[in-house]
Design a protein around this motif. Sequence first.
Motif, mmCIF file in Angstrom:
data_model
loop_
_atom_site.group_PDB
_atom_site.id
_atom_site.type_symbol
_atom_site.label_atom_id
_atom_site.label_comp_id
_atom_site.label_asym_id
_atom_site.label_seq_id
_atom_site.Cartn_x
_atom_site.Cartn_y
_atom_site.Cartn_z
ATOM 1 N N TRP A 1 0.821 -1.213 0.000
ATOM 2 C CA TRP A 1 0.000 0.000 0.000
ATOM 3 C C TRP A 1 0.860 1.271 0.000
ATOM 4 O O TRP A 1 0.899 2.025 0.977
ATOM 5 C CB TRP A 1 -0.972 -0.004 1.183
ATOM 6 N N THR A 2 1.526 1.503 -1.107
ATOM 7 C CA THR A 2 2.408 2.670 -1.245
ATOM 8 C C THR A 2 1.678 3.896 -1.796
ATOM 9 O O THR A 2 2.265 4.981 -1.874
ATOM 10 C CB THR A 2 3.576 2.327 -2.179
ATOM 11 N N GLU A 3 0.402 3.758 -2.191
ATOM 12 C CA GLU A 3 -0.330 4.861 -2.812
ATOM 13 C C GLU A 3 -0.732 5.922 -1.779
ATOM 14 O O GLU A 3 -0.935 5.622 -0.601
ATOM 15 C CB GLU A 3 -1.592 4.337 -3.507
ATOM 16 N N TYR A 4 -0.896 7.150 -2.267
ATOM 17 C CA TYR A 4 -1.323 8.242 -1.400
ATOM 18 C C TYR A 4 -2.722 7.930 -0.857
ATOM 19 O O TYR A 4 -3.646 7.659 -1.625
ATOM 20 C CB TYR A 4 -1.338 9.564 -2.168
ATOM 21 N N PRO A 5 -2.932 7.994 0.457
ATOM 22 C CA PRO A 5 -4.166 7.458 1.038
ATOM 23 C C PRO A 5 -5.360 8.412 1.100
ATOM 24 O O PRO A 5 -6.463 7.977 1.413
ATOM 25 C CB PRO A 5 -3.722 7.075 2.457
ATOM 26 N N ARG A 6 -5.151 9.702 0.811
ATOM 27 C CA ARG A 6 -6.239 10.684 0.982
ATOM 28 C C ARG A 6 -6.404 11.470 -0.324
ATOM 29 O O ARG A 6 -6.043 12.644 -0.416
ATOM 30 C CB ARG A 6 -5.900 11.622 2.139
ATOM 31 N N PRO A 7 -6.970 10.851 -1.350
ATOM 32 C CA PRO A 7 -6.935 11.444 -2.696
ATOM 33 C C PRO A 7 -7.785 12.686 -2.871
ATOM 34 O O PRO A 7 -7.629 13.392 -3.873
ATOM 35 C CB PRO A 7 -7.437 10.304 -3.597
ATOM 36 N N GLN A 8 -8.672 13.009 -1.932
ATOM 37 C CA GLN A 8 -9.463 14.235 -2.083
ATOM 38 C C GLN A 8 -8.847 15.424 -1.369
ATOM 39 O O GLN A 8 -9.428 16.519 -1.388
ATOM 40 C CB GLN A 8 -10.898 14.014 -1.615
ATOM 41 N N MET A 9 -7.674 15.242 -0.796
ATOM 42 C CA MET A 9 -6.954 16.380 -0.207
ATOM 43 C C MET A 9 -5.468 16.011 -0.181
ATOM 44 O O MET A 9 -4.949 15.520 0.806
ATOM 45 C CB MET A 9 -7.460 16.696 1.202
ATOM 46 N N THR A 10 -4.792 16.243 -1.291
ATOM 47 C CA THR A 10 -3.425 15.749 -1.453
ATOM 48 C C THR A 10 -2.403 16.859 -1.231
ATOM 49 O O THR A 10 -2.635 18.028 -1.555
ATOM 50 C CB THR A 10 -3.221 15.144 -2.844
ATOM 51 N N ARG A 11 -1.280 16.441 -0.671
ATOM 52 C CA ARG A 11 -0.088 17.293 -0.566
ATOM 53 C C ARG A 11 1.114 16.492 -1.059
ATOM 54 O O ARG A 11 1.102 15.259 -1.047
ATOM 55 C CB ARG A 11 0.153 17.740 0.878
ATOM 56 N N GLN A 12 2.139 17.176 -1.440
ATOM 57 C CA GLN A 12 3.325 16.518 -1.976
ATOM 58 C C GLN A 12 4.202 15.928 -0.881
ATOM 59 O O GLN A 12 4.820 14.877 -1.065
ATOM 60 C CB GLN A 12 4.144 17.513 -2.813
ATOM 61 N N ASN A 13 4.268 16.578 0.257
ATOM 62 C CA ASN A 13 5.258 16.222 1.283
ATOM 63 C C ASN A 13 4.660 15.222 2.271
ATOM 64 O O ASN A 13 4.017 15.602 3.240
ATOM 65 C CB ASN A 13 5.728 17.489 2.004
ATOM 66 N N TRP A 14 4.894 13.929 2.012
ATOM 67 C CA TRP A 14 4.378 12.901 2.909
ATOM 68 C C TRP A 14 5.305 11.697 2.907
ATOM 69 O O TRP A 14 6.093 11.504 1.975
ATOM 70 C CB TRP A 14 2.954 12.488 2.510
ATOM 71 N N THR A 15 5.222 10.890 3.952
ATOM 72 C CA THR A 15 6.052 9.688 4.088
ATOM 73 C C THR A 15 5.177 8.508 4.457
ATOM 74 O O THR A 15 4.422 8.566 5.439
ATOM 75 C CB THR A 15 7.132 9.883 5.181
ATOM 76 N N ASN A 16 5.276 7.442 3.691
ATOM 77 C CA ASN A 16 4.501 6.230 3.954
ATOM 78 C C ASN A 16 5.216 5.412 5.040
ATOM 79 O O ASN A 16 6.414 5.121 4.929
ATOM 80 C CB ASN A 16 4.387 5.418 2.657
ATOM 81 N N LEU A 17 4.482 5.035 6.076
ATOM 82 C CA LEU A 17 5.064 4.259 7.179
ATOM 83 C C LEU A 17 4.613 2.796 7.171
ATOM 84 O O LEU A 17 4.803 2.077 8.154
ATOM 85 C CB LEU A 17 4.710 4.905 8.530
ATOM 86 N N ASN A 18 4.026 2.358 6.073
ATOM 87 C CA ASN A 18 3.700 0.935 5.958
ATOM 88 C C ASN A 18 4.978 0.110 5.838
ATOM 89 O O ASN A 18 6.045 0.630 5.506
ATOM 90 C CB ASN A 18 2.824 0.680 4.733
ATOM 91 N N GLY A 19 4.868 -1.178 6.076
ATOM 92 C CA GLY A 19 6.024 -2.071 6.017
ATOM 93 C C GLY A 19 6.120 -2.885 7.287
ATOM 94 O O GLY A 19 5.156 -2.993 8.055
#
Length: 756
Positions: free
Chosen positions: A197-215
Amino acid sequence: MITVRIQSLVACLILVASATVSRAQDAVIDTWRYTFEAPKDGWQAVGFDDSAWTKGAGGFGTQNTPGARIGTEWKSHHIWIRKTFELKVVPAKPALLIHHDDEAEVFINGKQVAAFQRWTSVYEVVTLEAAAVSALKAGANVLAVHCHQDAGGQFIDVHVIDADNVPKLPRPKRNLETFKSPLITTWGEEVTAENAWTEYPRPQMTRQNWTNLNGHWDYAITSSEVQQTPDQWTGKILVPFCLESKLGGVQRMLDIGESLWYHRTFNASPKADHRTLLNFEAVDYRCAVFVNGQKVGEHQGGNNPFSVDATTVVMHGCNELVVRVEDETEGFQLRGKQVLNPNGIWYTQVSGIWQTVWLEEVASQFIEDLDLATDAAKGTITVRSSLGGNGSAKTLRMIVKDGDCTVGESKGDAAEVSVTVPDAKLWSPASPHLYNLVISLLSADGKVVDEVRSYAGIRTVGKARDAAGHLRMMLNGKPLFHLGPLDQGWWPDGLLTPPSDEAMLFDIKFLKSAGFNMIRKHIKIEPRRYYTHCDQIGIMVWQDQVSGGNNPAWTRLDPNPHDAEWPPAAHEQFMLEFDRMIDSLDSHPSIVLWTPFNEAWGQHLTTSVGEWAIKRDPSRIINIASGGNFWPVADVVDHHEYPHPAFPFDDSRYKDFIQVVGEFGGHGFPTKGHLWADTDAIWGYGNLPQNLDELKHRYQISCEKLADLKSKGIAAGVYTQTTDVETEINGLMTYDRRVIKLPAEELRKFHALVLD
């Protein structure tokens, strides 16, 4: 050896009930080794190596089998069990205390001592013959049993006892290992710690600066009394998959009175005048979040996204993140189809993190939430924003784009800004047009303080009467019959969590290609990306609230409905989670209807809940209780009928409500090699079709009957269901999505009988 047919139930009850005299006796051993696969020859022998067999508590079977005390679930046709027990001395009157459903063979120290036919409904005391007694000895003995299930319930439990001193069996210890089905999806086979699940999780309010913590995270399980972070970790769990799931890598249930702990590190480079937010898309059920040893937030509710502000404790470089979770699953906790002991239409519990965890850096003052509304007649898009952090910016600007072309722009007070789009292209299942939005928070001198990207589909939902006076659901001022499946969103490898975004999209695309124009999302809130896919593909969504708590008597559409009694605190939590669901999803054009209750599950204060929902979101239809107890509130009267659709028309009571068949069908068809378990305890409605041709014929009949109901005023129909789920085998696809039972092109032809 003795061969026993079923004994008198009365005699059995007398034997067991009268043996309550207690005197010194050998301890009851209730821990076994078991296997569902046929073992090698000699499995009955004392020296047989059963170390590869699974360890579990007795007895073995399914919850609804009469007289069963379940320690370990057994659903397959065969089970082999072994245990070692100690005898101080051989009893004067050795016997077996046995409950079997169906046939069973019993061995002591490698010698067959009994064979049982048919089944029992209670524990029986069966005295051993002299030849069988000779197999017993003082000291260690091995009891080995094979049981075969024919049909209906199933259960096996056996103990060697003294017939003159029948012990009271202990309450079985709950087996915390989940059922290990062989099923896995093609997407699940590809999941790794790097691609989870590497995709951006909130597609109706997106920002560029984020870090995925899944794994991979560390995990440990402690008593719920433990409040300190564990010193040692049990192993790794793959986030965002839950503790019980195959993809999570643990497959253990969290028990009442236990806490699940998560741990990982992350690197950060916090900027001055910025804030660091930790975002959790869903954690089931109650959790506390710690960063660098400091508690930064807590949350209750297993189905809604939440954020905690970790700004004051996040350091440059390496940071430590710990999450503590408690999950009782049942009671008044909203949990949908999860239960502690899965059976029938109730499924495996889900504990802990089950959607994406991510880190986001935002400005010191930032856009915290967006609420989008549209008007098809006016061609308007309205955004209402909530601001977080500290700052003086109060102006919001919205730029509306059709592709790369700007078609409208407006700015004003951050509380509400509207743009009118000239010649607006409307959203519908036939033409799911979306406009891209750039929404900016501006300072007094016009500088951008924060900026997010979003999108909107311009559409209006309503209701109106047709020429015959029947209420119909309207989209953009036109009547539209809603036809969709009951879609539960469960997966054999991820349980509530789809194995991937691609897998989730597969289901939606299949349903769209099959000619459905709606999905009833049943007792589950999906990841937010799900609803974006529905927005983009063009399929409407009926969204259920997640259920739980006490149920009233199920009176269906009877004129004197019942409500359950709920404590005030439980009701407040229900309403809080209902409000959170609407808040997180109400900007999606695909969602056209909310359903607070289903089939009287947790149904309480119905009129109050319905009136609240109407005020909370007047832009959508409210179906107060799908198939549940009908109270005259909100917009819809909803009846469930299996296997073929029907409706108890009554103009005197229902003329002011949209009439729908909220569930029908459920035509079951088991697909060998793609079943959750090798068992006859499967769930479908009506007698099972003998082949796929018969399944198709039944589906066609259901569609023909629904078309007839449409002509009489029915406005929607919901077929059960998209996929098989655990022991339910009434899906259009198998649980692992590898076999499509009814191809999309054939379904589309059947659906044309209703929609055309």
